[in-house]
Design a protein around this motif. Structure first.
Motif, PDB file in Angstrom:
ATOM      1  N   ASP A 206       0.853  -1.183   0.000  1.00  7.22           N
ATOM      2  CA  ASP A 206       0.000   0.000   0.000  1.00  7.22           C
ATOM      3  C   ASP A 206       0.894   1.240   0.000  1.00  7.22           C
ATOM      4  N   PRO A 207       0.578   2.275  -0.778  1.00  6.54           N
ATOM      5  CA  PRO A 207       1.420   3.468  -0.775  1.00  6.54           C
ATOM      6  C   PRO A 207       1.421   4.212   0.554  1.00  6.54           C
ATOM      7  N   TYR A 208       0.504   3.860   1.474  1.00  9.27           N
ATOM      8  CA  TYR A 208       0.440   4.529   2.778  1.00  9.27           C
ATOM      9  C   TYR A 208       1.120   3.710   3.876  1.00  9.27           C
ATOM     10  N   ALA A 209       1.969   2.767   3.489  1.00  9.51           N
ATOM     11  CA  ALA A 209       2.614   1.914   4.492  1.00  9.51           C
ATOM     12  C   ALA A 209       3.456   2.723   5.463  1.00  9.51           C
ATOM     13  N   ARG A 210       4.183   3.718   4.951  1.00  7.91           N
ATOM     14  CA  ARG A 210       5.036   4.495   5.848  1.00  7.91           C
ATOM     15  C   ARG A 210       4.223   5.442   6.712  1.00  7.91           C
ATOM     16  N   SER A 211       3.198   6.094   6.149  1.00  8.95           N
ATOM     17  CA  SER A 211       2.396   6.996   6.969  1.00  8.95           C
ATOM     18  C   SER A 211       1.651   6.217   8.058  1.00  8.95           C
ATOM     19  N   THR A 212       1.193   4.999   7.734  1.00 11.85           N
ATOM     20  CA  THR A 212       0.510   4.179   8.736  1.00 11.85           C
ATOM     21  C   THR A 212       1.437   3.853   9.902  1.00 11.85           C
ATOM     22  N   THR A 213       2.644   3.386   9.593  1.00 10.67           N
ATOM     23  CA  THR A 213       3.575   3.012  10.658  1.00 10.67           C
ATOM     24  C   THR A 213       4.118   4.241  11.385  1.00 10.67           C
ATOM     25  N   ASP A 214       4.376   5.327  10.650  1.00 11.75           N
ATOM     26  CA  ASP A 214       4.847   6.556  11.307  1.00 11.75           C
ATOM     27  C   ASP A 214       3.792   7.112  12.263  1.00 11.75           C
ATOM     28  N   ASN A 215       2.531   7.099  11.829  1.00 15.05           N
ATOM     29  CA  ASN A 215       1.457   7.587  12.697  1.00 15.05           C
ATOM     30  C   ASN A 215       1.346   6.722  13.948  1.00 15.05           C
ATOM     31  N   TYR A 216       1.474   5.401  13.773  1.00 13.89           N
ATOM     32  CA  TYR A 216       1.419   4.513  14.931  1.00 13.89           C
ATOM     33  C   TYR A 216       2.538   4.850  15.920  1.00 13.89           C
ATOM     34  N   VAL A 217       3.759   5.013  15.409  1.00 13.43           N
ATOM     35  CA  VAL A 217       4.894   5.289  16.286  1.00 13.43           C
ATOM     36  C   VAL A 217       4.657   6.574  17.074  1.00 13.43           C
ATOM     37  N   ALA A 218       4.275   7.637  16.388  1.00 13.68           N
ATOM     38  CA  ALA A 218       4.113   8.933  17.051  1.00 13.68           C
ATOM     39  C   ALA A 218       2.959   8.918  18.048  1.00 13.68           C
ATOM     40  N   LEU A 219       1.822   8.359  17.654  1.00 12.79           N
ATOM     41  CA  LEU A 219       0.639   8.430  18.515  1.00 12.79           C
ATOM     42  C   LEU A 219       0.691   7.413  19.654  1.00 12.79           C
ATOM     43  N   SER A 220       1.346   6.283  19.453  1.00 11.66           N
ATOM     44  CA  SER A 220       1.474   5.313  20.549  1.00 11.66           C
ATOM     45  C   SER A 220       2.367   5.846  21.652  1.00 11.66           C
ATOM     46  N   ARG A 221       3.261   6.770  21.296  1.00 11.39           N
ATOM     47  CA  ARG A 221       4.146   7.366  22.300  1.00 11.39           C
ATOM     48  C   ARG A 221       3.514   8.547  23.015  1.00 11.39           C
ATOM     49  N   SER A 222       2.582   9.223  22.344  1.00 10.71           N
ATOM     50  CA  SER A 222       2.065  10.476  22.890  1.00 10.71           C
ATOM     51  C   SER A 222       0.621  10.397  23.385  1.00 10.71           C
ATOM     52  N   LYS A 223      -0.097   9.321  23.061  1.00 11.75           N
ATOM     53  CA  LYS A 223      -1.509   9.227  23.431  1.00 11.75           C
ATOM     54  C   LYS A 223      -1.733   8.076  24.401  1.00 11.75           C
ATOM     55  N   GLN A 224      -2.773   8.237  25.213  1.00 10.48           N
ATOM     56  CA  GLN A 224      -3.085   7.208  26.204  1.00 10.48           C
ATOM     57  C   GLN A 224      -3.576   5.942  25.536  1.00 10.48           C
ATOM     58  N   GLY A 225      -4.361   6.084  24.466  1.00 13.47           N
ATOM     59  CA  GLY A 225      -4.809   4.933  23.681  1.00 13.47           C
ATOM     60  C   GLY A 225      -5.708   3.959  24.418  1.00 13.47           C
ATOM     61  N   PRO A 226      -5.458   2.643  24.291  1.00 15.70           N
ATOM     62  CA  PRO A 226      -4.293   2.024  23.665  1.00 15.70           C
ATOM     63  C   PRO A 226      -4.286   2.183  22.142  1.00 15.70           C
ATOM     64  N   VAL A 227      -3.079   2.211  21.586  1.00 16.64           N
ATOM     65  CA  VAL A 227      -2.879   2.372  20.154  1.00 16.64           C
ATOM     66  C   VAL A 227      -2.223   1.104  19.629  1.00 16.64           C
ATOM     67  N   SER A 228      -2.787   0.534  18.567  1.00  9.64           N
ATOM     68  CA  SER A 228      -2.252  -0.708  18.021  1.00  9.64           C
ATOM     69  C   SER A 228      -2.034  -0.590  16.517  1.00  9.64           C
ATOM     70  N   LEU A 229      -1.268  -1.549  15.983  1.00 16.18           N
ATOM     71  CA  LEU A 229      -0.868  -1.530  14.577  1.00 16.18           C
ATOM     72  C   LEU A 229      -1.085  -2.902  13.964  1.00 16.18           C
ATOM     73  N   ILE A 230      -1.658  -2.918  12.763  1.00 18.66           N
ATOM     74  CA  ILE A 230      -1.802  -4.140  11.970  1.00 18.66           C
ATOM     75  C   ILE A 230      -1.247  -3.849  10.583  1.00 18.66           C
ATOM     76  N   MET A 231      -0.262  -4.641  10.155  1.00 13.03           N
ATOM     77  CA  MET A 231       0.307  -4.495   8.812  1.00 13.03           C
ATOM     78  C   MET A 231       0.261  -5.847   8.101  1.00 13.03           C
ATOM     79  N   GLY A 232      -0.569  -5.899   7.048  1.00 10.54           N
ATOM     80  CA  GLY A 232      -0.696  -7.119   6.263  1.00 10.54           C
ATOM     81  C   GLY A 232       0.133  -7.063   4.994  1.00 10.54           C
ATOM     82  N   PRO A 233       0.039  -8.092   4.139  1.00 11.13           N
ATOM     83  CA  PRO A 233       0.824  -8.140   2.904  1.00 11.13           C
ATOM     84  C   PRO A 233       0.051  -7.666   1.687  1.00 11.13           C
TER      85      PRO A 233
END
Length: 387
Positions: free
Chosen positions: A37-64
């Motif tokens: 997906d062309p948004y693979a980097r924005s998806t993972t970057d958003n997860y990294v930033a928001l999982s560190r700064s938000k109470q969440g919980p924040v989770s990530l799923i990356m398929g093929p």
């Protein structure tokens, strides 16, 4: 298209999430994307930033998958197996996965969602390498739960571009002439798969043998491998003595020069299958790629043209990926200056190709010696078991 510098237009809330992370609510979140997906980097970057700064919980799923194709077992010509789809693997289907999330966090239903892994990724590779019943490559793969992204245990490893087309963890010694090629904007390297969200039939997303074919826009007879083109520089390892997993963000650091004031450089990561009965010439599977317009090598906000003949360091960021390179395969990095029609073609004049019709041929060079250690930085995950 005419706005080529990064300005307030591109900083809008709907276009640039990272400029507005402080506005995101600290609510439970799932960031789901996929390797093709062309948004693979924005998806993972958003997860990294928001999982560190938000109470969440924040989770990530990356398929093929390709964009939105979460219920399809193949991405382009590469089949990644029945375990790859969301349906009956991550949940009954996409709607049931979302319903369970909202039941837990909006209705307070105790359904165990909070016990799900914070990160779930699909590691591509490890299949038979044969043609399946649909005449696709059996690339295979499996899901794995992780605690974080990027993986803490992954070791960023420099694979150096070698004179003569090698790729090695050993840096080249001494001085060597650079690898050169002519980039003609009138005959760009054709797009054969990749991280594409839409565009069929002009562009097809996913993994394909990197060989020209009538089905891909811009290809011409005799339909040779892309690596045989004079404007593509392939660098590959020897056959791997054991399995090697690459999972995480990927970049390619190059020392380049050009006869032009501006040009593009592309980098593509390829899993090279050895020849087999089903694929007598082997199979070069694209995994991820990236591109950099050289005048934006230091800043997206301000263009800096090059002086012809001057050597410049640049970094090409590829989209993140997870792939198991099986024993006997090769890791290959292809360097070029175009990938059309996925990316617009640079006219090599320093002007914006969206508004300027002028195109000139550029002689581009990639240096790979002791003083200019061009390399791919690949996140190698230590093996936990042998095949």
């Amino acid at each position: 298209w005419s706005r080529e510098t990064f300005d307030d237009f591109w900083r809008q809330t709907g276009l640039c999430a990272e400029a507005h992370y402080d506005q995101f609510a600290g609510v439970p979140q799932v960031h789901m994307g996929s390797w093709y997906d062309p948004y693979a980097r924005s998806t993972t970057d958003n997860y990294v930033a928001l999982s560190r700064s938000k109470q969440g919980p924040v989770s990530l799923i990356m398929g093929p998958w390709t964009h939105g194709a979460r219920s399809v077992t193949h991405s382009g010509d590469a089949d990644v197996g029945p375990l790859s789809i969301l349906d009956n693997n991550l949940d009954r289907d996409y709607n049931h996965l979302r319903l369970r999330f909202f039941d837990r966090w909006l209705k307070g239903i105790e359904n165990g969602w909070e016990n799900e892994p914070r990160v779930r990724i699909f590691i591509m590779g490890g299949g038979s390498g044969r043609r399946d019943s649909h005449q696709r490559l059996d690339h295979g793969g499996s899901w794995r739960a992780e605690r974080e992204w990027p993986l803490a245990r992954a070791r960023n490893t420099a694979f150096h571009l070698q004179p003569g087309g090698g790729l090695s963890t050993e840096a080249a010694e001494g001085s060597h002439p650079p690898s050169r090629y002519l980039f003609d904007p009138a005959r760009p390297v054709p797009t054969i798969g990749g991280n594409i969200s839409s565009g069929a039939p002009v562009m097809e997303p996913g993994g394909f043998d990197q060989r020209e074919s009538p089905e891909f826009h811009g290809c011409r007879p005799p339909y040779l491998p892309l690596a045989a083109r004079l404007d593509v520089l392939p660098f590959q390892t020897d056959p791997l003595p054991e399995d090697l997993e690459i999972t995480g963000p990927i970049s390619v650091r190059l020392w380049i020069e050009s006869s032009a004031a501006d040009t593009d450089f592309t980098a593509k990561l390829v899993d090279v299958y050895p020849p087999s009965n089903d694929y007598p010439e082997g199979y070069a599977l694209n995994l991820t790629d990236g591109i950099l317009r050289a005048k934006f090598r230091n800043s997206w906000e301000r263009a800096e043209l090059m002086e012809p003949g001057t050597v410049y360091p640049i970094t090409v960021r590829l989209l993140p990926v997870s792939n198991l390179f099986v024993r006997g395969h090769r890791i290959r990095v292809d360097i070029s200056s175009s990938n059309f029609p996925r990316f617009d073609v640079n006219g090599n004049t320093g002007e914006n190709p969206a508004t300027s019709p002028v195109k000139i041929v550029a002689q581009n060079s990639v240096h790979h010696d002791a003083e200019h250690p061009s390399h791919a930085l690949l996140p190698v995950v230590p093996a936990t078991r042998s095949r």
